[in-house]
Motif scaffolding. Structure first.
Motif, short mmCIF file in Angstrom:
data_model
loop_
_atom_site.label_atom_id
_atom_site.label_comp_id
_atom_site.label_asym_id
_atom_site.label_seq_id
_atom_site.Cartn_x
_atom_site.Cartn_y
_atom_site.Cartn_z
N TYR A 1 14.13 -38.34 -2.96
CA TYR A 1 13.54 -39.38 -2.13
C TYR A 1 13.38 -40.61 -3.02
O TYR A 1 12.73 -40.54 -4.07
N GLU A 2 13.96 -41.72 -2.61
CA GLU A 2 13.86 -42.93 -3.43
C GLU A 2 12.63 -43.74 -3.03
O GLU A 2 12.45 -44.09 -1.86
N VAL A 3 11.81 -44.04 -4.02
CA VAL A 3 10.59 -44.82 -3.83
C VAL A 3 10.78 -46.17 -4.50
O VAL A 3 10.91 -46.25 -5.73
N ALA A 4 10.83 -47.24 -3.74
CA ALA A 4 11.06 -48.58 -4.28
C ALA A 4 9.74 -49.32 -4.43
O ALA A 4 8.96 -49.41 -3.48
N VAL A 5 9.49 -49.84 -5.62
CA VAL A 5 8.27 -50.62 -5.87
C VAL A 5 8.65 -51.92 -6.57
O VAL A 5 9.68 -51.99 -7.25
#
Length: 303
Positions: free
Chosen positions: A33-37
């Motif tokens: 799961y890609e979490v972009a911040v």
């Protein structure tokens, strides 16, 4: 000749086997799961996830740090992020445009401060015209009197550099640039906290955590992981700073425990701060309708 051919096939077989071995060490895209911040306070709240990737439904959650809101918007428009952390007004604006990433909660409730010397000396230098820093500064100052504003600088970094000259006496800064300014000039001080609508409020929900609609099935598990990550930054600021510096999200000595404290990192699920989110978006829409897409998002924004 036959010996050379056999040797060639044997060598080729070794290359194929070695390639397979290397590929087996990589995580398949469907297992992540890609979490972009965004680089900034949002990244501070997710330092723990950078050090030890949490798991959700058997998949790792991998943090990707972006440098600009434009990069974040492009990623969400393409649907290439599973979870994203971005300004609340950007989340609402995209949702109004049909980019359906509903709101999970708010991890950041601060970061904006008025800085100067003994008092507010006009013009007040602002950055990000029509965005959260600009609107919250004007909202605060209009309650205190009549001030003139200067938008000569587009970013907080430019404002920081300008404070080193005699030209700029009062300006709005966000963390971590505020901490850097206070360290560089001992005569500067915080003149006002722009993050609270009143003395009883914890702050404005300036930052949003959004996710794919398909991930709402795991909402409770995600909320728990988000709370743990934010608590880590709050309770172990030195550890968070070490992680962020080691991963070069921030440069050496850009952060301090005081920086993290002034960011007001505190995760609140969206269902528990509906009123605060609505009030904040109404304020943004009042000052700059384009910031939210001309209206507040409908009730499905907070599932």
């Amino acid at each position: 000749m036959l010996h050379k051919i056999r040797y060639g096939w044997f060598f080729l077989l070794l290359l194929v086997l070695w390639s397979c071995k290397l590929d087996s060490k990589k995580e398949p895209a469907e297992m992540i799961y890609e979490v972009a911040v965004l680089r900034g306070p949002s990244a501070i709240a997710f330092a723990q996830w950078m050090e030890k990737e949490p798991a959700l439904n058997g998949r790792k959650m991998q943090v990707k740090v972006l440098d600009s809101p434009e990069q974040m918007q492009a990623l969400l428009v393409k649907g290439e992020a599973d979870i994203a952390v971005l300004p609340m007004i950007s989340a609402a604006n995209l949702y109004n445009k049909g980019i359906r990433y509903p709101l999970l909660g708010c991890p950041i409730w601060g970061t904006l401060y008025l800085v100067g010397h003994e008092r507010i000396v006009p013009p007040v230098y602002l950055f990000g015209a029509g965005t959260t820093p600009d609107i919250l500064a004007r909202y605060y100052l209009e309650q205190k009197g009549s001030y003139t504003y200067d938008y000569s600088f587009a970013t907080a970094r430019e404002v920081l550099l300008s404070l080193q000259t005699d030209k700029v006496q009062t300006a709005v800064l966000s963390e971590p640039f505020l901490s850097m300014a206070l360290e560089q000039d001992s005569t500067l001080r915080i003149l006002a906290d722009l993050n609270r609508p009143d003395s009883l409020s914890y702050g404005f929900p300036q930052t949003a955590v959004v996710c794919r609609e398909s991930l709402l099935t795991f909402k409770d598990s995600i909320q728990t992981l988000l709370d743990q990550s934010c608590r880590f930054a709050q309770e172990k600021p030195e550890e968070a700073i070490r992680i962020l510096e080691n991963r070069r999200v921030f440069g050496s000595r850009m952060l301090s425990p005081a920086t993290i404290e002034r960011c007001r990192i505190h995760y609140v699920p969206a269902t528990e701060c509906r009123k605060e989110v609505r009030h904040f978006l109404e304020l943004m829409n009042h000052y700059e309708p384009r910031s939210t897409g001309g209206q507040l998002p409908d009730s499905t924004f907070i599932p």
